[in-house]
Design an enzyme around this catalytic site. Structure first.
Site, PDB file in Angstrom:
ATOM      1  N   ASP A 198      45.067  31.827  66.014  1.00 14.69           N
ATOM      2  CA  ASP A 198      44.466  30.677  66.684  1.00 14.69           C
ATOM      3  C   ASP A 198      45.022  30.574  68.098  1.00 14.69           C
ATOM      4  O   ASP A 198      46.168  30.982  68.343  1.00 14.69           O
ATOM      5  CB  ASP A 198      44.785  29.382  65.924  1.00 14.69           C
ATOM      6  CG  ASP A 198      44.052  29.287  64.594  1.00 14.69           C
ATOM      7  OD1 ASP A 198      43.016  29.957  64.430  1.00 14.69           O
ATOM      8  OD2 ASP A 198      44.532  28.547  63.710  1.00 14.69           O
ATOM      9  N   TYR A 225      54.983  34.205  58.739  1.00 15.55           N
ATOM     10  CA  TYR A 225      54.778  33.136  59.714  1.00 15.55           C
ATOM     11  C   TYR A 225      55.912  32.116  59.621  1.00 15.55           C
ATOM     12  O   TYR A 225      56.367  31.788  58.518  1.00 15.55           O
ATOM     13  CB  TYR A 225      53.462  32.391  59.436  1.00 15.55           C
ATOM     14  CG  TYR A 225      52.231  33.250  59.480  1.00 15.55           C
ATOM     15  CD1 TYR A 225      51.510  33.391  60.657  1.00 15.55           C
ATOM     16  CD2 TYR A 225      51.779  33.928  58.349  1.00 15.55           C
ATOM     17  CE1 TYR A 225      50.356  34.184  60.702  1.00 15.55           C
ATOM     18  CE2 TYR A 225      50.641  34.722  58.380  1.00 15.55           C
ATOM     19  CZ  TYR A 225      49.938  34.844  59.559  1.00 15.55           C
ATOM     20  OH  TYR A 225      48.807  35.631  59.591  1.00 15.55           O
ATOM     21  N   ASP A 273      45.466  20.992  62.096  1.00 15.11           N
ATOM     22  CA  ASP A 273      46.536  21.268  63.063  1.00 15.11           C
ATOM     23  C   ASP A 273      46.572  20.134  64.083  1.00 15.11           C
ATOM     24  O   ASP A 273      45.799  19.172  63.998  1.00 15.11           O
ATOM     25  CB  ASP A 273      46.360  22.639  63.736  1.00 15.11           C
ATOM     26  CG  ASP A 273      45.073  22.759  64.560  1.00 15.11           C
ATOM     27  OD1 ASP A 273      44.462  21.729  64.888  1.00 15.11           O
ATOM     28  OD2 ASP A 273      44.699  23.907  64.881  1.00 15.11           O
ATOM     29  N   ARG A 333      47.243  26.784  58.084  1.00 17.14           N
ATOM     30  CA  ARG A 333      46.796  25.383  58.182  1.00 17.14           C
ATOM     31  C   ARG A 333      46.403  24.839  56.806  1.00 17.14           C
ATOM     32  O   ARG A 333      46.617  23.656  56.515  1.00 17.14           O
ATOM     33  CB  ARG A 333      45.609  25.279  59.147  1.00 17.14           C
ATOM     34  CG  ARG A 333      45.998  25.465  60.601  1.00 17.14           C
ATOM     35  CD  ARG A 333      44.791  25.371  61.526  1.00 17.14           C
ATOM     36  NE  ARG A 333      43.899  26.505  61.399  1.00 17.14           N
ATOM     37  CZ  ARG A 333      42.573  26.413  61.355  1.00 17.14           C
ATOM     38  NH1 ARG A 333      41.981  25.232  61.364  1.00 17.14           N
ATOM     39  NH2 ARG A 333      41.824  27.496  61.276  1.00 17.14           N
TER      40      ARG A 333
END
Length: 299
Positions: A45, A73, A87, A179
């Site tokens: 993103d 991550y 988010d 997310r």
């Protein structure tokens, strides 16, 4: 029309900053190297940072093997708020004064490890009736998005900066949405949640610590100094077994035909790649002493 540019093959690892899209990063790398062909393995993103592995030339044929590989991550979840994008870019759509304890968070994480089913965010690139979900979501449409399987190797809490935030590290397989993890964790804890920071630490064989910044790319553009950072195509095949091709086998494989390879412990029907004099020749299926090519490299 043939695309202009150099025939550059290999991987350039970028440590993507927050802001640009993954496509914009690829375009910058292609320009800086004067490369004819480039792509990336696994979209980030715009506001996410970290590893974006850019494939050049024939290395674009190995992108699926990086996309399928495990990735890790580091991210921060804001507790107490849900947003429409899951988010910090979105609008707050629900709030709660409840704040779970560290122990409650750690206990809730167990349900997100192993083979899980995950519903992608409304604002995602998943296709619904041929159209990207995020395009429909921007028009205010709420969609039923089917859950899909995800392998989660590990999900651990790494810190609690304050009552409203928790930091986590996730290692997962292909197709995971961080997310969605934040959204579903917030729901499981009864307090809502969304991602505020997201960084991909590593992806398959590529590590953020080895990545170039976009400033580095700009500074070294059109120079041998940037070329020196290109990793071999073969790095993208690290998760597949390697077979050595015979000279005749290599020639046949390069022409798209089954080619002889030296005996190994690769099983009949297993996917593998063949090399000749240290260079990748093809990826294919091993059958009775031959590799039947699926992808052929011209390097």
């Amino acid at each position: 029309m043939a695309r202009k540019g150099r025939d550059v093959t290999g991987w350039l690892v970028i440590d993507k900053p927050a802001g640009p899209t993954s496509t914009a990063v690829v375009n910058k790398v292609r320009w800086a190297l004067g490369a004819k062909k480039a792509g990336h393995a696994g979209t980030l993103d715009p506001e996410a940072t970290g590893v974006l592995a850019v494939a050049l030339g024939d290395a674009t044929k190995t992108v699926p093997y990086i996309t399928d590989a495990l990735k890790a991550y580091a991210f921060t979840v804001r507790l107490g708020q849900a947003t429409n994008t899951d988010d910090a870019e979105g609008e707050v759509i629900a709030e709660s004064d409840l704040r779970p304890t560290d122990e409650q968070i750690k206990e809730a994480l167990h349900a997100f490890v192993g083979d899980i089913m995950q519903v992608p965010p409304q604002f995602s690139a998943v296709k619904i009736d041929g159209e990207r979900a995020y395009k429909r979501a921007r028009d205010g449409e709420e969609m039923e998005i089917a859950a899909r399987p995800l392998w989660v190797e590990e999900l651990v809490m790494t810190g609690r900066p304050d009552a409203d935030h928790v930091t986590l590290e996730l290692t997962c397989g292909k197709g995971g949405y961080v997310r969605a993890i934040a959204r579903d964790l917030g729901r499981a804890l009864g307090c809502h949640g969304h991602v505020t920071k997201l960084r991909r630490i590593w992806s398959g064989p590529f590590d953020a610590a080895d990545g170039l910044s976009l400033d580095d790319v700009e500074r070294m553009a059109k120079s041998p100094e940037l070329d020196a950072h290109i990793q071999p195509l073969e790095v993208g095949l690290a998760d597949l077994p390697e077979l050595k091709a015979t000279p005749e086998g290599a020639a046949r494989l390069r022409n798209g035909n089954p080619g002889m390879v030296f005996a190994s412990d690769v099983e009949y029907g297993e996917e593998a790649w063949a090399s000749y004099e240290g260079r990748a020749v093809a990826v294919g299926i091993y059958k009775a002493g031959e590799l039947h090519p699926v992808r052929v490299f011209h390097g």
